[in-house]
Design a protein around this motif. Structure first.
Motif, PDB file in Angstrom:
ATOM      1  N   THR A  28      49.947  24.489  46.630  1.00  0.00           N
ATOM      2  CA  THR A  28      49.362  25.809  46.359  1.00  0.00           C
ATOM      3  C   THR A  28      50.394  26.921  46.301  1.00  0.00           C
ATOM      4  O   THR A  28      50.141  27.953  45.706  1.00  0.00           O
ATOM      5  CB  THR A  28      48.337  26.215  47.453  1.00  0.00           C
ATOM      6  OG1 THR A  28      48.999  26.230  48.713  1.00  0.00           O
ATOM      7  CG2 THR A  28      47.168  25.278  47.493  1.00  0.00           C
ATOM      8  N   SER A  29      51.552  26.732  46.936  1.00  0.00           N
ATOM      9  CA  SER A  29      52.469  27.874  47.076  1.00  0.00           C
ATOM     10  C   SER A  29      53.152  28.273  45.770  1.00  0.00           C
ATOM     11  O   SER A  29      53.350  29.440  45.517  1.00  0.00           O
ATOM     12  CB  SER A  29      53.571  27.552  48.087  1.00  0.00           C
ATOM     13  OG  SER A  29      53.036  27.377  49.349  1.00  0.00           O
ATOM     14  N   ASP A  73      48.971  35.783  52.685  1.00  0.00           N
ATOM     15  CA  ASP A  73      48.735  34.887  51.556  1.00  0.00           C
ATOM     16  C   ASP A  73      48.680  33.438  52.037  1.00  0.00           C
ATOM     17  O   ASP A  73      49.213  33.125  53.104  1.00  0.00           O
ATOM     18  CB  ASP A  73      49.871  35.066  50.552  1.00  0.00           C
ATOM     19  CG  ASP A  73      49.513  34.544  49.165  1.00  0.00           C
ATOM     20  OD1 ASP A  73      48.374  34.057  48.990  1.00  0.00           O
ATOM     21  OD2 ASP A  73      50.366  34.616  48.270  1.00  0.00           O
ATOM     22  N   GLU A  74      48.060  32.601  51.253  1.00  0.00           N
ATOM     23  CA  GLU A  74      47.969  31.165  51.582  1.00  0.00           C
ATOM     24  C   GLU A  74      47.331  30.974  52.958  1.00  0.00           C
ATOM     25  O   GLU A  74      47.742  30.096  53.721  1.00  0.00           O
ATOM     26  CB  GLU A  74      49.357  30.519  51.577  1.00  0.00           C
ATOM     27  CG  GLU A  74      50.160  30.760  50.322  1.00  0.00           C
ATOM     28  CD  GLU A  74      49.773  29.843  49.187  1.00  0.00           C
ATOM     29  OE1 GLU A  74      49.267  28.739  49.434  1.00  0.00           O
ATOM     30  OE2 GLU A  74      49.944  30.252  48.028  1.00  0.00           O
ATOM     31  N   THR A  88      49.347  35.720  44.156  1.00  0.00           N
ATOM     32  CA  THR A  88      50.573  36.068  44.877  1.00  0.00           C
ATOM     33  C   THR A  88      51.447  37.051  44.111  1.00  0.00           C
ATOM     34  O   THR A  88      52.041  37.944  44.692  1.00  0.00           O
ATOM     35  CB  THR A  88      51.370  34.779  45.155  1.00  0.00           C
ATOM     36  OG1 THR A  88      50.492  33.851  45.765  1.00  0.00           O
ATOM     37  CG2 THR A  88      52.543  35.041  46.061  1.00  0.00           C
TER      38      THR A  88
HETATM   39 MG    MG Z   1      49.898  31.983  45.520  1.00  0.00          MG
END
Ligand code: MG
Ligand code: CDP
Length: 758
Positions: free
Chosen positions: A384-385, A217-218, A125
């Motif tokens: 996960t973030s 993302d994610e 990220t």
């Molecule tokens: Mg990430």
């Protein structure tokens, strides 16, 4: 509280308070205006879509990118890099993705769409968007790079981090955009945003022309908005060959994404995780919260150095656990000579400066056998973030709050539910980021094997799709049945959404967007609220409905600490408008705006058991909605003080019905319970209500499923208003036989005879 003391006339929009906040829709229009950046020859081309092909993209090497990064001049600002920049750069060069920079660029150059997977914490990220920036230097071709996040918290937090990493001010070259808050400027070249915001932008700009590269993302989270964006971007990619697309995900499901995107190439960053030992409880834990707190304290008292991450389900639970662990942790310090504990909460509605605290180092200790420790108590965000370094112990009770939707009774609710195996594995993985770790699962091994499902279901399969369908229609996608969903939603859910939008008059009987539907989609609100707001001018109370909508769009404003429930309830009653929880929200908001004498607004909120944070954000939301109303020439009016009180509140109730006419319950005869109309669900009014008398008919804001079925935030209405305001929905041919239908029949004949006698 004397409602007479307020004056709506002074409710002018406060333009000073939220200068950073802009409106979504306005911003999308901005994309059509020219960019005030220095332009080069090639940048001139970009407004002319036909010539996209002529742009030759830069093809840089990893080495070239790194040379630029090594400074001394920041290529994006022209300023000299600071010392802090170089110190962060050093740690960034250690991240796993760094070693794959060239490989990434090779695929990025040779393919329009790519899938990128890597362990949480490998640098996806924060680094990948920068690899893209250094490759494209996109401001030279007048474009932006977007990186979507399912969560607001992640978008804000990661943007702040990357602004630091790039040595720029947050909101300038690097910014973020989330619902009701836009921290970007004309200088912004990298924008972190929620997936929902990108979707809103797409409604205005179907080709997403302002972006040269979009990073989803994610993707493994499979939020509703991400799923729709994937379908959309797949279409856009055919029209815009110059648009680069990167699908990023934790290490799950890569193949599914590749297949969906026409066999897009995959780059997988090898994980650099350490082994994690998993412990299960020998038997089922009745009270997971209590078990979790005990486990955390035990780890602190007995385990070697390393921070703890505990997963809980929501704000209240987390704040509660934080208090308990802090108190008992202090006791361990005093009584057993343990190291200090610092406890940090982490959840979506936490203000950014408090979120950032989770990155502070653990308290130090002189005794290596008695280490100081940081404990982070988080919702799924930390799964996960957001990556928190230094976590060695994970405590996983096995639950999270998940949205569930039952199309048959049209009820969407957030329920604390067991997580999936994939989630459990992700959670455990958080313990092995820096060195070998331990994960304590507060459930049995058998439960893990037999009771947890493999993967969570994508959100699209468990949501009310009204907003989505409206968005898709606005995106020009008419044929919803053939839209290329990764996992198509259930036909019944789709039908329900179409039906609801038809009743709201956002879609006509042919399923086409009406002008009301088009207008409603301009508001970043659920269609029910948007339609209600638009219609409120007709009831002479758009000021009041603006307030109610804003108050319903922020976390609960009423604070009710366990230690002071009674006092909190008494405080709430001062604001009560006896026949409506919705109406009470107006009184609270108005009281908040008043002058509090010696008390600061903050203190005043504390004394009245109100959340200052929620109220300020309601004010901000209200200002933005106010400006949207102005933009679309919707009259902003109030009758306050000009007509009798009873009539004043009646108008507001009627305006509420304009949106909530499908969320109505009728009291059962000789029984305290209510029955929802049409769906015939047995419900009770939530105990948080201020309703002092029982109304026969109530509208409600939400359906809460716990051990009982509750309806929350209720206002008493008259049935004849329902029939008058939403005749199509109250066509009795569509009602099942029963008490509700009988009563409505009586109401209708009364209304008709009144009409005839006139
Ligand atoms: Mg990430
Ligand atoms: O996206 P992914 O999980 O692969 O990793 P990331 O979010 O890019 O995080 C990579 C590293 O950046 C983390 O391990 C942290 O060391 C650091 N980071 C940070 O210090 N502060 C943040 N707000 C975010 C990331």
């Amino acid at each position: 509280m004397g409602s007479s003391s307020r004056s709506h006339k002074r409710q002018k929009v406060d333009h000073v308070d939220d200068s950073t906040a802009e409106i979504v829709a306005e911003q999308s229009e901005e994309s059509l205006k020219s960019h005030p950046h220095p332009t080069t020859e090639s940048s001139m081309i970009h407004h002319d879509q036909g010539e996209f092909k002529n742009i030759t993209r830069h093809k840089t090497t990893a080495e070239q990118g790194e040379t630029l990064e090594n400074g001394p001049i920041n290529p994006f600002t022209g300023n000299k890099f600071t010392d802090r920049y170089f110190s962060i750069l050093k740690t960034r060069r250690d991240l796993p993705v760094h070693y794959q920079r060239q490989e990434f660029l090779n695929i990025f150059h040779s393919s329009q769409i790519m899938v990128f997977v890597g362990e949480t914490g490998s640098g996806k990220t924060t680094q990948i968007p920068q690899f893209v920036l250094y490759d494209e230097i996109p401001h030279l071709i007048n474009k932006q790079v977007a990186c979507t996040q399912p969560r607001r918290v992640a978008a804000m937090s990661v943007a702040a981090r990357v602004a630091d990493e790039l040595d720029v001010k947050l909101g300038e070259e690097v910014g973020y955009s989330i619902r009701f808050e836009n921290k970007t400027s004309p200088k912004t070249i990298l924008k972190y945003m929620t997936d929902g915001m990108l979707l809103r932008e797409a409604m205005e700009d179907h080709n997403l022309n302002k972006y040269s590269c979009i990073i989803l993302d994610e993707a493994h989270e499979r939020t509703l908005a991400t799923d729709i964006l994937m379908g959309l971007i797949k279409q856009v990619s055919k029209r815009r060959k110059d648009l680069k697309i990167i699908i990023m995900s934790a290490t799950l499901d890569a193949e599914k994404f590749q297949n969906y995107f026409n066999d897009a190439p995959l780059l997988a960053v090898p994980g650099r995780t350490h082994p994690v030992e998993i412990y299960y409880t020998p038997e089922y834990q009745k009270d997971y919260l209590d078990a979790a707190i005990r486990t955390v304290l035990q780890i602190h008292a007995t385990e070697p150095e390393g921070d703890i991450l505990l997963f809980l389900t929501g704000e209240e639970e987390i704040e509660d656990a934080c208090k308990k662990i802090s108190l008992e942790g202090d006791e361990l310090v005093r009584e057993q000579g343990c190291g200090q504990v610092k406890v940090y909460p982490l959840y979506g509605s936490l203000p950014p400066h408090q979120q950032q605290k989770i990155f502070e180092p653990a308290p130090t200790s002189n005794n290596p056998n008695r280490p100081g420790r940081k404990v982070v108590i988080s919702t799924n965000i930390a799964e996960t973030s957001l990556t928190i370094d230094g976590i060695v112990y994970v405590v996983d009770p096995g639950f999270s709050k998940q949205k569930v939707y039952n199309p048959r009774v049209r009820v969407e609710s957030l329920l604390v539910s067991p997580i999936s195996k994939a989630s459990a594995q992700q959670r455990a993985g958080r313990a092995g980021r820096t060195r070998p770790g331990k994960c304590f699962r507060l459930y049995t091994e058998e439960a893990f094997r037999k009771e947890l499902i493999e993967q969570s279901y994508p959100e699209i399969l468990r949501s009310n799709l009204s907003s989505t369908v409206l968005e898709l229609k606005k995106l020009g996608i008419d044929d919803l049945v053939h839209f290329d969903f990764m996992d198509p939603p259930a036909p019944e859910t789709m039908m329900r959404a179409l039906e609801e939008l038809n009743y709201l008059q956002c879609l006509n009987d042919d399923g086409d967007l009406t002008s009301l539907g088009r207008l409603a989609s301009q508001f970043p609100l659920d269609p029910i609220l948007a339609v209600m707001l638009i219609g409120s001018s007709g009831f002479e109370c758009s000021e009041e409905i603006l307030t109610i909508v804003a108050m319903l769009s922020v976390p609960n404003v009423f604070v009710r600490p366990i230690s002071a429930r009674k006092r909190a309830d008494e405080a709430k009653m001062q604001f009560a408008q006896p026949d409506g929880d919705h109406l009470t929200l107006i009184n609270v908001y108005e009281a908040f705006l008043e002058d509090h004498g010696d008390l600061s607004p903050h203190q005043w909120c504390r004394e009245n058991f109100l959340s200052y944070r929620s109220l300020t954000s309601a004010k901000n939301v209200r200002n933005q909605l106010y400006r949207l109303m102005e933009k679309y020439d919707l009259p902003i009016v109030s009758n306050y003080g000009e007509i009798p009180d009873a009539k004043y509140w009646e108008n507001i109730k009627k305006a509420l019905i304009g949106g909530f006419f499908m969320q109505v319950a009728k009291k059962k005869s000789n029984n305290k319970n209510y029955l929802t109309i049409k769906d015939n669900q047995d419900v009770m009014i939530h105990p948080s209500t201020i309703l002092s008398k029982e109304g026969e008919w109530v509208i409600y804001n939400e359906f809460v499923l716990t051990s009982k079925n509750y309806i929350r935030t209720c206002t008493i209405v008259k049935p004849e208003w329902l029939v008058e305001i939403a005749p199509k929905y109250y066509n009795l041919d569509h009602f099942q036989k029963g008490d509700v239908k009988l009563s409505l029949e009586r109401v209708i004949s009364k209304v008709e005879s009144k009409r005839n006698s006139k």
